[in-house]
Design a protein around this motif. Structure first.
Motif, PDB file in Angstrom:
ATOM      1  N   ALA A 340       0.829  -1.210   0.000  1.00 34.45           N
ATOM      2  CA  ALA A 340       0.000   0.000   0.000  1.00 34.45           C
ATOM      3  C   ALA A 340       0.865   1.262   0.000  1.00 34.45           C
ATOM      4  CB  ALA A 340      -0.929  -0.005   1.205  1.00 34.45           C
ATOM      5  N   ARG A 341       1.983   1.213   0.709  1.00 33.92           N
ATOM      6  CA  ARG A 341       2.893   2.366   0.771  1.00 33.92           C
ATOM      7  C   ARG A 341       3.826   2.432  -0.440  1.00 33.92           C
ATOM      8  NH1 ARG A 341       4.812   5.239   4.825  1.00 33.92           N
ATOM      9  NH2 ARG A 341       6.970   4.609   4.418  1.00 33.92           N
ATOM     10  N   ARG A 342       3.790   1.365  -1.239  1.00 37.03           N
ATOM     11  CA  ARG A 342       4.676   1.242  -2.400  1.00 37.03           C
ATOM     12  C   ARG A 342       6.151   1.203  -1.989  1.00 37.03           C
ATOM     13  NH1 ARG A 342       1.747   5.189  -6.921  1.00 37.03           N
ATOM     14  NH2 ARG A 342      -0.237   4.056  -6.944  1.00 37.03           N
ATOM     15  N   SER A 343       6.380   0.746  -0.761  1.00 32.67           N
ATOM     16  CA  SER A 343       7.762   0.517  -0.321  1.00 32.67           C
ATOM     17  C   SER A 343       8.337  -0.690  -1.050  1.00 32.67           C
ATOM     18  CB  SER A 343       7.810   0.280   1.190  1.00 32.67           C
ATOM     19  OG  SER A 343       7.267   1.370   1.890  1.00 32.67           O
ATOM     20  N   LEU A 344       7.468  -1.694  -1.287  1.00 30.46           N
ATOM     21  CA  LEU A 344       7.869  -2.915  -1.990  1.00 30.46           C
ATOM     22  C   LEU A 344       6.738  -3.333  -2.925  1.00 30.46           C
ATOM     23  CD1 LEU A 344       9.290  -5.054   0.973  1.00 30.46           C
ATOM     24  CD2 LEU A 344      10.660  -3.870  -0.754  1.00 30.46           C
ATOM     25  N   THR A 345       7.093  -4.024  -3.999  1.00 27.41           N
ATOM     26  CA  THR A 345       6.061  -4.627  -4.851  1.00 27.41           C
ATOM     27  C   THR A 345       5.631  -5.950  -4.223  1.00 27.41           C
ATOM     28  OG1 THR A 345       7.656  -5.859  -6.185  1.00 27.41           O
ATOM     29  CG2 THR A 345       7.131  -3.607  -6.879  1.00 27.41           C
ATOM     30  N   PHE A 346       4.502  -6.476  -4.691  1.00 26.17           N
ATOM     31  CA  PHE A 346       4.024  -7.755  -4.163  1.00 26.17           C
ATOM     32  C   PHE A 346       5.037  -8.869  -4.448  1.00 26.17           C
ATOM     33  CE2 PHE A 346       1.526 -11.710  -4.501  1.00 26.17           C
ATOM     34  CZ  PHE A 346       0.979 -11.735  -3.228  1.00 26.17           C
ATOM     35  N   LYS A 347       5.662  -8.819  -5.634  1.00 28.68           N
ATOM     36  CA  LYS A 347       6.659  -9.841  -5.989  1.00 28.68           C
ATOM     37  C   LYS A 347       7.864  -9.774  -5.046  1.00 28.68           C
ATOM     38  CE  LYS A 347       9.380 -11.718  -9.815  1.00 28.68           C
ATOM     39  NZ  LYS A 347      10.541 -11.940  -8.946  1.00 28.68           N
ATOM     40  N   GLU A 348       8.304  -8.565  -4.709  1.00 30.67           N
ATOM     41  CA  GLU A 348       9.436  -8.419  -3.782  1.00 30.67           C
ATOM     42  C   GLU A 348       9.078  -8.972  -2.396  1.00 30.67           C
ATOM     43  OE1 GLU A 348      11.920  -4.499  -5.266  1.00 30.67           O
ATOM     44  OE2 GLU A 348       9.963  -4.182  -4.300  1.00 30.67           O
ATOM     45  N   CYS A 349       7.829  -8.776  -1.994  1.00 25.44           N
ATOM     46  CA  CYS A 349       7.376  -9.335  -0.710  1.00 25.44           C
ATOM     47  C   CYS A 349       7.423 -10.862  -0.734  1.00 25.44           C
ATOM     48  CB  CYS A 349       5.961  -8.856  -0.395  1.00 25.44           C
ATOM     49  SG  CYS A 349       5.833  -7.092  -0.036  1.00 25.44           S
ATOM     50  N   MET A 350       6.954 -11.432  -1.842  1.00 20.77           N
ATOM     51  CA  MET A 350       6.939 -12.891  -1.943  1.00 20.77           C
ATOM     52  C   MET A 350       8.365 -13.455  -2.049  1.00 20.77           C
ATOM     53  SD  MET A 350       3.848 -13.815  -1.580  1.00 20.77           S
ATOM     54  CE  MET A 350       3.790 -12.425  -0.437  1.00 20.77           C
ATOM     55  N   ASP A 351       9.267 -12.715  -2.679  1.00 22.11           N
ATOM     56  CA  ASP A 351      10.669 -13.150  -2.773  1.00 22.11           C
ATOM     57  C   ASP A 351      11.340 -13.169  -1.396  1.00 22.11           C
ATOM     58  OD1 ASP A 351      10.489 -13.465  -5.482  1.00 22.11           O
ATOM     59  OD2 ASP A 351      11.372 -11.511  -5.985  1.00 22.11           O
ATOM     60  N   SER A 352      10.789 -12.422  -0.451  1.00 23.02           N
ATOM     61  CA  SER A 352      11.364 -12.369   0.895  1.00 23.02           C
ATOM     62  C   SER A 352      11.080 -13.634   1.703  1.00 23.02           C
ATOM     63  CB  SER A 352      10.815 -11.154   1.658  1.00 23.02           C
ATOM     64  OG  SER A 352      11.194  -9.961   1.025  1.00 23.02           O
ATOM     65  N   ILE A 353      10.058 -14.413   1.294  1.00 25.15           N
ATOM     66  CA  ILE A 353       9.710 -15.623   2.046  1.00 25.15           C
ATOM     67  C   ILE A 353      10.836 -16.648   1.996  1.00 25.15           C
ATOM     68  CG2 ILE A 353       8.099 -17.563   2.213  1.00 25.15           C
ATOM     69  CD1 ILE A 353       5.885 -15.642   1.279  1.00 25.15           C
ATOM     70  N   PRO A 354      11.326 -17.039   0.809  1.00 24.39           N
ATOM     71  CA  PRO A 354      12.459 -17.981   0.812  1.00 24.39           C
ATOM     72  C   PRO A 354      13.730 -17.385   1.409  1.00 24.39           C
ATOM     73  CG  PRO A 354      11.940 -17.260  -1.437  1.00 24.39           C
ATOM     74  CD  PRO A 354      10.838 -16.796  -0.567  1.00 24.39           C
ATOM     75  N   GLU A 355      13.914 -16.065   1.290  1.00 23.88           N
ATOM     76  CA  GLU A 355      15.073 -15.424   1.899  1.00 23.88           C
ATOM     77  C   GLU A 355      15.020 -15.556   3.423  1.00 23.88           C
ATOM     78  OE1 GLU A 355      15.469 -11.397   0.599  1.00 23.88           O
ATOM     79  OE2 GLU A 355      15.326 -11.930  -1.523  1.00 23.88           O
ATOM     80  N   GLY A 356      13.820 -15.311   3.980  1.00 20.92           N
ATOM     81  CA  GLY A 356      13.650 -15.440   5.433  1.00 20.92           C
ATOM     82  C   GLY A 356      13.842 -16.857   5.907  1.00 20.92           C
ATOM     83  N   PHE A 357      13.320 -17.807   5.109  1.00 19.44           N
ATOM     84  CA  PHE A 357      13.486 -19.225   5.464  1.00 19.44           C
ATOM     85  C   PHE A 357      14.970 -19.607   5.453  1.00 19.44           C
ATOM     86  CE2 PHE A 357      13.788 -23.732   4.479  1.00 19.44           C
ATOM     87  CZ  PHE A 357      12.925 -24.280   5.407  1.00 19.44           C
ATOM     88  N   GLN A 358      15.667 -19.159   4.412  1.00 18.56           N
ATOM     89  CA  GLN A 358      17.091 -19.482   4.292  1.00 18.56           C
ATOM     90  C   GLN A 358      17.888 -18.916   5.467  1.00 18.56           C
ATOM     91  OE1 GLN A 358      18.827 -18.076   0.657  1.00 18.56           O
ATOM     92  NE2 GLN A 358      20.782 -19.081   1.000  1.00 18.56           N
ATOM     93  N   ALA A 359      17.541 -17.704   5.912  1.00 19.80           N
ATOM     94  CA  ALA A 359      18.248 -17.093   7.037  1.00 19.80           C
ATOM     95  C   ALA A 359      18.059 -17.880   8.327  1.00 19.80           C
ATOM     96  CB  ALA A 359      17.763 -15.656   7.221  1.00 19.80           C
ATOM     97  N   MET A 360      16.912 -18.573   8.452  1.00 24.44           N
ATOM     98  CA  MET A 360      16.599 -19.296   9.688  1.00 24.44           C
ATOM     99  C   MET A 360      16.968 -20.782   9.631  1.00 24.44           C
ATOM    100  SD  MET A 360      15.585 -17.302  11.973  1.00 24.44           S
ATOM    101  CE  MET A 360      15.079 -15.591  12.149  1.00 24.44           C
ATOM    102  N   VAL A 361      17.470 -21.259   8.499  1.00 24.05           N
ATOM    103  CA  VAL A 361      17.822 -22.683   8.383  1.00 24.05           C
ATOM    104  C   VAL A 361      18.815 -23.130   9.456  1.00 24.05           C
ATOM    105  CG1 VAL A 361      19.063 -24.358   6.933  1.00 24.05           C
ATOM    106  CG2 VAL A 361      17.183 -23.026   5.974  1.00 24.05           C
ATOM    107  N   PRO A 362      19.915 -22.389   9.725  1.00 29.23           N
ATOM    108  CA  PRO A 362      20.837 -22.834  10.784  1.00 29.23           C
ATOM    109  C   PRO A 362      20.151 -22.999  12.138  1.00 29.23           C
ATOM    110  CG  PRO A 362      21.858 -21.124   9.461  1.00 29.23           C
ATOM    111  CD  PRO A 362      20.422 -21.183   9.048  1.00 29.23           C
ATOM    112  N   ALA A 363      19.300 -22.016  12.523  1.00 31.78           N
ATOM    113  CA  ALA A 363      18.598 -22.100  13.805  1.00 31.78           C
ATOM    114  C   ALA A 363      17.644 -23.286  13.840  1.00 31.78           C
ATOM    115  CB  ALA A 363      17.835 -20.805  14.074  1.00 31.78           C
ATOM    116  N   ILE A 364      16.920 -23.520  12.734  1.00 34.62           N
ATOM    117  CA  ILE A 364      15.968 -24.641  12.674  1.00 34.62           C
ATOM    118  C   ILE A 364      16.699 -25.967  12.777  1.00 34.62           C
ATOM    119  CG2 ILE A 364      14.342 -25.852  11.147  1.00 34.62           C
ATOM    120  CD1 ILE A 364      13.535 -23.053  10.079  1.00 34.62           C
TER     121      ILE A 364
END
Length: 531
Positions: A340-364
């Motif tokens: 809504a703020r146009r800080s990110l596109t919807f695609k950029e938001c969805m691309d963040s999901i695997p990035e977030g998962f990858q960052a947490m793999v060591p902890a998991i």
């Protein structure tokens, strides 16, 4: 005739197989390992912890500890060892709904951190904070204050504080190991003295025949380890004291190496172009969403919306499920907010999901191994062994019992990586021993809680320790061995205070002696480090 013969034969075979299955099932259910309920039950975590501290490598150390637990359980039977490690260990812990809830919460939080970074919220907050926080002392104190304010749950505390504060601590060249320590030391120690927290709910449920919440409130002033740890944090920041391996990490951080492994320059070289249009709102608003919805999720699991009171709902809450539910709604709203703020596109938001998962793999991965190691320890009867030791000790030195309970709680939580399991084992024993001495019962329950938090704080296989490493993006083993001298200092001073209060029964003697002890040790450490 042939048809009848086949039918009878089939019935006989069916009966035979049914009997066989029942027989083997009973044998399996009744199987008790030869080492059950002995000191060997504590060996798998001890092996894992020692290997991790020696090799500075967590994954293989934990896996070797798990396999050793399988060997102690099944002996030389390779098939049984393999099945026990896989079925009763790894597969079982990953099938547990509470554990899956924690993993979901981790992944969602990793995704939200990726969103905040990509939107430029973290950078904007760092720029804003640098105008308000101008010194290393101020950055450390701000981290401590934020850690104390987020007292709802230790998992939530570790990951949220790390996400918010690392831009500020990085700017002031505070090592990631120091950030991990500040986070870890304001997670469990704060939660265990906060009346409205998932820890208060857990402790309240382990006090049979008593008003658990009232006991928890009365026990807060006697929880020496938690109180001394928080006081020690403040003194370390104000006096600028660092000793042990942490001193080396802080010295390297002042030279620009925040990780003490050369990764700071590598991250600088490989840094993607950041969004410079982000504002502080791009970090603050998603964090507010997270706090509101996670608290709502926790009280929802406790029955608040079905008519249960707020405090009682917290007491009945299932933290892992509540955090997973709350973080999911927070993520959805955060995506809507950024688009809504146009800080990110919807695609950029969805691309963040695997990035977030990858960052947490060591902890998991470390969490999964730690849970599996606890399953091995449980199958070997560590809890009955420690409970038996405590009941035997209870008949001896009554005045020394608070100090003994503190040490036993430290050892059990360190070996198993769980505070709540330690509460469940020791608190009912303490209540039974001091049934006719309410004052000593409160002191001893406090000693149990303090010991459990201390052991949890020191243990490489503790959930909270792993979360603190993940929240600060610090190497896990580096976090463990840099914070260990600090935790052991607070533990030694707490032990002395419990000895004093066991004999004097006076908080006004034991607590001030502990505070003075913290100040003296830190001044001595500072002079020694300067030399």
């Amino acid at each position: 005739m042939q048809h009848k013969f086949l039918k009878r034969s089939f019935s006989f075979l069916l009966l035979f197989f049914t009997f066989s299955i029942c027989l083997f099932a009973n044998e399996e259910a009744e199987y008790v390992p030869k080492l059950y309920g002995t000191f060997w039950a504590l060996m798998p975590p001890i092996i894992a912890i020692v290997l991790a501290l020696i090799t500075k490598e967590a994954y293989s150390s934990l896996f070797i500890g798990i396999v050793s637990g399988g060997i102690f359980y099944a002996g030389a039977n390779l098939e049984k060892v393999t099945l026990h490690v896989l079925n009763d260990g790894l597969i079982t812990v990953l099938s547990d709904s509470n554990n899956v809830g924690i993993i979901i919460f981790l992944v969602i939080l990793g995704t939200m951190v990726a969103l905040m970074n990509k939107a430029g919220g973290s950078k904007a907050f760092g720029v804003w904070a640098s105008k308000k926080i101008k010194t290393r002392v101020g950055a450390q104190l701000a981290t401590i204050v934020l850690g104390c304010l987020i007292f709802i749950d230790d998992y939530f505390n570790c990951l949220t504080v790390g996400s918010v504060m690392y831009p500020i601590t990085d700017k002031h060249n505070i090592s990631r190991a120091k950030l991990a320590y500040l986070i870890d030391a304001t997670a469990a120690p704060v939660c265990i003295i906060a009346p409205v927290s998932s820890w208060a709910a857990a402790v309240s449920g382990f006090v049979p025949g008593e008003d658990g919440f009232a006991v928890f409130i009365k026990a807060i002033p006697y929880n020496f380890y938690a109180l001394f740890t928080i006081f020690m944090l403040l003194m370390i920041a104000i006096l600028n004291v660092d000793y042990g391996p942490m001193a080396k990490h802080e010295l390297n951080a002042l030279k620009g190496d925040l990780f003490s492994d050369g990764r700071s320059q590598e991250k600088k070289d490989n840094k993607e172009e950041e969004n410079t249009k982000g504002t502080v709102l791009d970090l603050v608003v998603p964090i507010i969403f997270l706090i509101i919805f996670c608290i709502t999720g926790m009280i929802y699991t406790g029955g608040f919306f079905s008519g249960t009171g707020f405090v009682e709902a917290f007491s009945n809450s299932v933290a892992s499920q509540g955090l997973a539910i709350g973080s999911m709604f927070a993520l959805i709203l955060a995506v809507i907010f950024y688009v809504a703020r146009r800080s990110l596109t919807f695609k950029e938001c969805m691309d963040s999901i695997p990035e977030g998962f990858q960052a947490m793999v060591p902890a998991i991965l470390i969490l999964t191994f730690a849970w599996s190691l606890k399953a091995m320890t449980d199958s070997l009867g560590a809890a009955p062994y420690v409970a038996g030791m405590m009941e035997h000790a209870a008949g001896g030195l009554v005045n020394m019992l608070p100090a003994i309970i503190f040490l036993v709680g430290c050892g059990l939580a360190f070996a198993t990586g769980t505070s709540w399991g330690t509460f469940g084992i020791l608190i009912p024993i303490v209540v039974a021993v001091f049934e006719h001495d309410p004052h000593m019962m409160i002191i001893s329950i406090s000693a149990c809680m303090a010991g459990a938090v201390c052991g949890d704080h020191c243990s490489p296989i503790s959930d909270t320790t792993i979360m603190a490493s993940a929240g600060s993006q610090c190497n896990h083993v580096a976090h463990v061995y840099t914070q260990l001298p600090y935790a052991l200092t607070a533990a030694a001073i707490s032990f002395v205070s419990y000895v004093l209060i066991g004999y004097t029964k006076s908080w006004f003697i034991a607590f001030p002696v502990g505070i003075i002890g913290v100040i003296v040790v830190l001044i001595f450490a500072k002079k020694r480090t300067q030399k």
